[in-house]
Design a protein around this motif. Structure first.
Motif, PDB file in Angstrom:
ATOM      1  N   ALA A  94       0.851  -1.189   0.000  1.00  0.00           N
ATOM      2  CA  ALA A  94       0.000   0.000   0.000  1.00  0.00           C
ATOM      3  C   ALA A  94       0.881   1.231   0.000  1.00  0.00           C
ATOM      4  O   ALA A  94       2.020   1.206   0.483  1.00  0.00           O
ATOM      5  CB  ALA A  94      -0.921   0.009   1.223  1.00  0.00           C
ATOM      6  N   THR A  96       0.713   5.406   1.011  1.00  0.00           N
ATOM      7  CA  THR A  96      -0.076   6.393   1.737  1.00  0.00           C
ATOM      8  C   THR A  96       0.671   7.710   1.832  1.00  0.00           C
ATOM      9  O   THR A  96       1.913   7.733   1.858  1.00  0.00           O
ATOM     10  CB  THR A  96      -0.436   5.885   3.145  1.00  0.00           C
ATOM     11  OG1 THR A  96      -1.284   6.827   3.795  1.00  0.00           O
ATOM     12  CG2 THR A  96       0.820   5.678   3.989  1.00  0.00           C
ATOM     13  N   ALA A 142      -3.755  -1.834   4.644  1.00  0.00           N
ATOM     14  CA  ALA A 142      -4.409  -0.609   4.191  1.00  0.00           C
ATOM     15  C   ALA A 142      -3.874   0.526   5.044  1.00  0.00           C
ATOM     16  O   ALA A 142      -3.532   0.332   6.219  1.00  0.00           O
ATOM     17  CB  ALA A 142      -5.927  -0.716   4.323  1.00  0.00           C
ATOM     18  N   SER A 144      -3.951   5.099   5.676  1.00  0.00           N
ATOM     19  CA  SER A 144      -4.397   6.453   5.388  1.00  0.00           C
ATOM     20  C   SER A 144      -3.659   7.383   6.333  1.00  0.00           C
ATOM     21  O   SER A 144      -3.849   7.312   7.552  1.00  0.00           O
ATOM     22  CB  SER A 144      -5.911   6.583   5.578  1.00  0.00           C
ATOM     23  OG  SER A 144      -6.326   7.916   5.361  1.00  0.00           O
ATOM     24  N   ARG A 191      -9.045  -3.808   1.908  1.00  0.00           N
ATOM     25  CA  ARG A 191      -9.287  -2.535   1.245  1.00  0.00           C
ATOM     26  C   ARG A 191     -10.362  -1.774   1.999  1.00  0.00           C
ATOM     27  O   ARG A 191     -11.286  -2.369   2.553  1.00  0.00           O
ATOM     28  CB  ARG A 191      -9.719  -2.760  -0.214  1.00  0.00           C
ATOM     29  CG  ARG A 191      -8.678  -3.468  -1.063  1.00  0.00           C
ATOM     30  CD  ARG A 191      -7.408  -2.635  -1.240  1.00  0.00           C
ATOM     31  NE  ARG A 191      -6.398  -3.329  -2.034  1.00  0.00           N
ATOM     32  CZ  ARG A 191      -5.347  -3.951  -1.516  1.00  0.00           C
ATOM     33  NH1 ARG A 191      -5.177  -3.986  -0.192  1.00  0.00           N
ATOM     34  NH2 ARG A 191      -4.473  -4.543  -2.305  1.00  0.00           N
ATOM     35  N   CYS A 192     -10.257  -0.446   2.002  1.00  0.00           N
ATOM     36  CA  CYS A 192     -11.178   0.406   2.748  1.00  0.00           C
ATOM     37  C   CYS A 192     -11.866   1.383   1.812  1.00  0.00           C
ATOM     38  O   CYS A 192     -11.277   1.864   0.843  1.00  0.00           O
ATOM     39  CB  CYS A 192     -10.439   1.166   3.848  1.00  0.00           C
ATOM     40  SG  CYS A 192      -9.607   0.099   5.042  1.00  0.00           S
ATOM     41  N   GLY A 196     -12.079   5.329   4.726  1.00  0.00           N
ATOM     42  CA  GLY A 196     -11.656   4.398   5.770  1.00  0.00           C
ATOM     43  C   GLY A 196     -12.745   3.981   6.715  1.00  0.00           C
ATOM     44  O   GLY A 196     -12.478   3.262   7.678  1.00  0.00           O
ATOM     45  N   CYS A 199     -13.789  -1.164   6.152  1.00  0.00           N
ATOM     46  CA  CYS A 199     -12.688  -1.959   5.617  1.00  0.00           C
ATOM     47  C   CYS A 199     -13.183  -3.379   5.388  1.00  0.00           C
ATOM     48  O   CYS A 199     -13.912  -3.933   6.211  1.00  0.00           O
ATOM     49  CB  CYS A 199     -11.494  -1.943   6.561  1.00  0.00           C
ATOM     50  SG  CYS A 199     -10.759  -0.300   6.778  1.00  0.00           S
ATOM     51  N   LEU A 216     -10.798   1.871   9.453  1.00  0.00           N
ATOM     52  CA  LEU A 216      -9.384   2.227   9.511  1.00  0.00           C
ATOM     53  C   LEU A 216      -9.098   3.235  10.611  1.00  0.00           C
ATOM     54  O   LEU A 216      -7.986   3.304  11.128  1.00  0.00           O
ATOM     55  CB  LEU A 216      -8.957   2.787   8.156  1.00  0.00           C
ATOM     56  CG  LEU A 216      -7.476   3.116   7.951  1.00  0.00           C
ATOM     57  CD1 LEU A 216      -6.624   1.874   8.123  1.00  0.00           C
ATOM     58  CD2 LEU A 216      -7.262   3.707   6.573  1.00  0.00           C
TER      59      LEU A 216
END
Length: 397
Positions: A94, A96, A142, A144, A191-192, A196, A199, A216
């Motif tokens: 991932a 971010t 995942a 963020s 995956r979100c 977020g 998820c 998330l």
């Protein structure tokens, strides 16, 4: 471990109980589960050819026996430096954006989380945020900002269960592994959606699971189990707005963010191993492949957002395709087989109609992610080889 009634997951097919393994766990344990699930599910299907792979030796870029080989006239790939003394089979990646820049996160077997910075089109050497050891297997990540969520499973004599764990400070501190299901492995990517707020992660021979609260962003989100067909699902899946779509032996679609699924036959006549649908271009791709009786792989394409699929396979590959993705105008299909020392990344610039082998890695490529900000889009792909080495490669699209 006695498995629950099969719902939505990733395991094996074929009466010979050959392994299908996006999981990459102990072969004997998976084989036992394979025999039980095979009898109940799809006794006449071909094996899907994934990766029961437990790594245990030193990773060192200087000692790699399968150096990636870019193909002439395609993208310019580079290899990222990995920590010395770290052994893992990488399964997901991932990217971010944080207050201090762009980070690349990769997870793998042995409870490993790796982190690197992405700046100026280059990926810095990776460092380990976590390396808890076996029997923890991290298969999804995942992120963020500074929040990271990892999913996976434990396979040991004292427990077989799916779990998640998270960090709210960029990996400096982590929650403990929190059991989501005491009898089902979380062996798929995570995956979100909704910034977020929800998820989603497919389970191994179990249900698709999703968070019912702030996903998330929550310290300890609540997870719900949802039936999803009657056989295994594998590879990347669609999570876009209200739509969730997972594929495998069946093609299962949800239009309520994973609250319920409607399932039909697989897109390929054998099965599928991952799906992507790009809402902007309406390009849809599915991958798949087999390791028995011979190595093979395939890609199907759609031009209407996955409502229908062009007849025939758009790509026939010499090894299983384990990841498909659409990144702007570039379509990507990655895969391989670690046992045979084969693998690579194919690319297409015409929506999957024609394909070019962009790089030969000699490794089983598992997942890719991209950074789509700035003047360049950087694609990062992860995988592992039979020599107990992990690989992270990247290129500008």
């Amino acid at each position: 471990m006695v498995m629950a009634a099969p719902r939505c997951g990733i395991l094996v097919v074929g009466v010979s109980a050959i392994l299908c393994a996006a999981m990459g766990a102990h072969a004997d344990g998976i084989a036992a589960r394979a025999r039980r699930v095979t009898r109940r599910l799809v006794a006449n299907r071909t094996v899907c050819g994934e990766h029961p792979h437990l790594l245990g030796s030193t990773i060192n870029r200087a000692s790699l026996s399968h150096d990636p080989t870019p193909q002439a006239g395609t993208l310019s790939w580079q290899s990222a430096a990995l920590p010395s003394g770290l052994a893992t089979a990488l399964k997901d990646v991932a990217i971010t954006k944080t207050d201090t820049g762009v980070r690349v996160l990769a997870v793998g077997e042995g409870g490993v989380v790796l982190s690197a910075n992405l700046s100026g089109g280059r990926v810095s050497p990776f460092a380990a945020l976590l390396n808890v050891g076996f029997p923890s297997y991290y298969y999804g990540v995942a992120a963020s900002g500074s929040r990271i969520l990892v999913s996976g499973f434990t396979d040991s004599a004292t427990g077989n269960y799916g779990f998640v764990r998270s960090s709210a400070d960029g990996g400096a501190t982590w929650t403990a592994e929190r059991v989501v299901d005491p009898a089902v492995w979380l062996g798929g990517p995570i995956r979100c959606v909704g910034n977020g707020s929800r998820c989603i992660v497919p389970a191994v021979t179990g249900a698709t699971m999703y968070t019912t609260d702030d996903g998330l962003n929550a310290e300890s989100p609540t997870w719900k189990t949802v039936p999803c067909g009657d056989a295994w699902h594998s590879g990347p899946f669609v999570a876009d707005g209200e739509t969730v779509r997972v594929v495998g032996v069946q093609d299962c679609v949800s239009v309520d963010r994973g609250d319920s699924f409607t399932c039909g036959p697989s897109i390929d006549s054998v099965f599928d191993g991952g799906i992507v649908v790009d809402t902007a271009s309406k390009v849809g791709l599915t991958g798949g492949g087999a390791i028995s009786p011979a190595l093979s792989g395939w890609v199907h394409r759609s031009t209407d957002g996955g409502k229908s699929w062009v007849a025939g396979r758009a790509l026939t590959a010499p090894y299983p395709i384990r990841f498909v993705g659409v990144f702007g105008s570039m379509s990507v299909a990655a895969g391989g087989d670690y046992r045979s020392g084969v693998g690579g990344v194919y690319v297409s610039s015409d929506g999957g109609k024609s394909w070019t082998l962009s790089i030969t890695t000699g490794a089983e490529m598992a997942a890719c992610a991209s950074d789509e900000t700035g003047s360049k889009t950087i694609l990062v792909c992860v995988g592992s080889s039979a020599a107990k080495e992990s690989h992270i490669i990247y290129t500008a699209l």
